[in-house]
Design a protein around this motif. Structure first.
Motif, short mmCIF file in Angstrom:
data_model
loop_
_atom_site.label_atom_id
_atom_site.label_comp_id
_atom_site.label_asym_id
_atom_site.label_seq_id
_atom_site.Cartn_x
_atom_site.Cartn_y
_atom_site.Cartn_z
N HIS A 1 -4.55 0.34 -6.82
CA HIS A 1 -3.37 -0.38 -6.79
C HIS A 1 -2.77 -0.48 -8.27
N CYS B 1 -8.10 -3.10 1.06
CA CYS B 1 -7.42 -2.09 1.83
C CYS B 1 -8.13 -0.56 1.46
N CYS C 1 0.80 -1.32 -0.09
CA CYS C 1 0.03 0.07 0.17
C CYS C 1 0.80 1.35 0.01
N CYS D 1 -6.76 2.00 -0.08
CA CYS D 1 -6.10 2.66 -1.27
C CYS D 1 -6.94 2.93 -2.22
ZN LIG Z 1 -3.68 -0.56 -0.60
#
Ligand SMILES: [Zn+2]
Length: 383
Positions: free
Chosen positions: A349, A344, A322, A346
């Motif tokens: 990715h 996650c 991350c 974020c």
């Molecule tokens: Zn991430």
């Protein structure tokens, strides 16, 4: 001492094959012989100044030899064949800490099936010395090799085997920049070489020595510096796990149906995907390379319609995926939302680029941060 004749400044364009580069010299496009088998990705970026030596023998195919490249205003010597001349000079000038009392007896020594660079002697004691040329470095760390070298790994195994009470063995890593203080085998790129070096630690003397190349491509032996090998970093980090950046090329605009994510419009270009594997990182990367597998992760759907260019492992005991995605977001041209980031927080990715990321300095800075600089901070390495 000078090791090169007169050179001319040219500018790098491309590397059509391993031992040839194309550049502009006085507004003309010329090819030059590149005596270096390494990848040199972070050095040979488009527009980089390179220094060409004219070849006197006109029967050679190429009239020029590329002897050095410039990075941050400093000359970095690329000519691996002449690294042995530099090594010999440093030995003769007693400039290499730890082997000052040895003198050169012979070069090109054949032992078994392998040839080593030098046989040195101190009284009755022999030292077999192998020289490796290192041009991969960040601010504080140098690494070798920059590409997988099974020959290098074999050499390490043989040197370890041959070291005994009567004769010692050593590897001189000639680091062509005065910047870094630390040296490690590049366990990200060549895991086997790094393991062989860690295993040989008690039997082989490892001498990473940096030299500073002046503008006239000379060095002063008194400036040679022995770099530290922080073995404790290898003890912790030398495992086949960590994160990776995968570079793909999508040849045409595409609307992909990506599993749970649904339809995603992707424009043609280069894509970098940040992923991780808690174990078997090599196998994970091999899986990305393969086609015709069951589509499981978001990236599998993109891989199915793209060219696989390269995978860059960042081996680490830490989960960097991350952090790497966050850093990529700052240099990417665009980023498809929610791609590969369902586990996650974020935004994504996956990162899109107009140009090949390996041709971009910020991409190399990012990679070197995670592969090298980060380790200096994490382990609070100091001289
Ligand atoms: Zn991430």
């Amino acid at each position: 001492m000078k090791f090169f004749g007169k050179t001319e400044k040219a500018f790098f364009i491309s590397r059509p094959n391993r031992f040839t580069i194309t550049c502009t010299l006085n507004r003309k496009v010329v090819n030059a012989f590149l005596p270096n088998p390494g990848r040199l990705w972070e050095l040979l970026l488009p527009g980089t100044p390179v220094y060409l030596e004219g070849v006197e023998n006109p029967t050679r195919d190429l009239a020029f030899t590329a002897v050095a490249a410039e990075r941050d205003g400093q000359r970095i010597v690329l000519h691996t064949l002449r690294a042995n001349d530099v090594a010999r000079h440093l030995v003769e000038e007693k400039a290499i800490p730890g082997i000052e009392e040895y003198r050169v007896i012979r070069n090109e020594v054949t032992v078994g099936h392998s040839r080593f660079d030098f046989l040195l002697k101190k009284g009755n004691r022999e030292l077999l010395l192998e020289v490796k040329s290192c041009t991969l470095f960040s601010d504080r760390m140098a690494m070798f090799p920059d590409a997988v070298t099974s020959r290098g790994t074999r050499h390490l195994h043989e040197l370890a085997r041959m070291s005994d009470a009567r004769s010692a063995t050593a590897v001189l890593f000639l680091v062509h920049t005065a910047r870094p203080d630390f040296f490690l085998p590049d366990f990200h790129t060549d895991f086997e070489f790094a393991r062989a070096m860690a295993d040989a630690r008690e039997r082989v003397l490892f001498l990473p020595v940096s030299v500073r190349w002046r503008r006239d491509l000379s060095i002063r032996p008194s400036e040679a510096k022995l770099l530290q090998v922080p073995w404790q970093v290898l003890e912790k980090e030398l495992h086949d796990r960590g994160s990776y950046l995968l570079i793909l090329r999508l040849p045409a605009d595409n609307e992909l149906s990506v599993g749970s994510l649904g339809p995603v419009r992707l424009r043609k270009g280069f894509y970098v995907y940040a992923g991780s594997a808690k174990r078997n990182l090599s196998r994970r990367i091999e899986r990305h390379r393969r086609l015709g597998k069951k589509l499981f992760w978001h990236i599998d759907f993109l891989r199915a319609v793209s060219d696989f260019l390269v995978a860059l492992p960042v081996r680490s005991e830490d989960d960097l995926e991350c952090d790497m995605a966050g850093a990529m977001a700052r240099i990417a041209d665009w980023s498809p939302s929610g791609f590969g980031s369902s586990d996650c927080d974020c935004p994504s990715h996956l990162f899109g680029f107009e140009n090949h990321p390996l041709s971009l300095r910020p991409f190399h800075d990012l990679l070197q941060h995670f592969r090298m600089e980060r380790l200096v901070d994490k382990y609070a390495l100091t001289r």
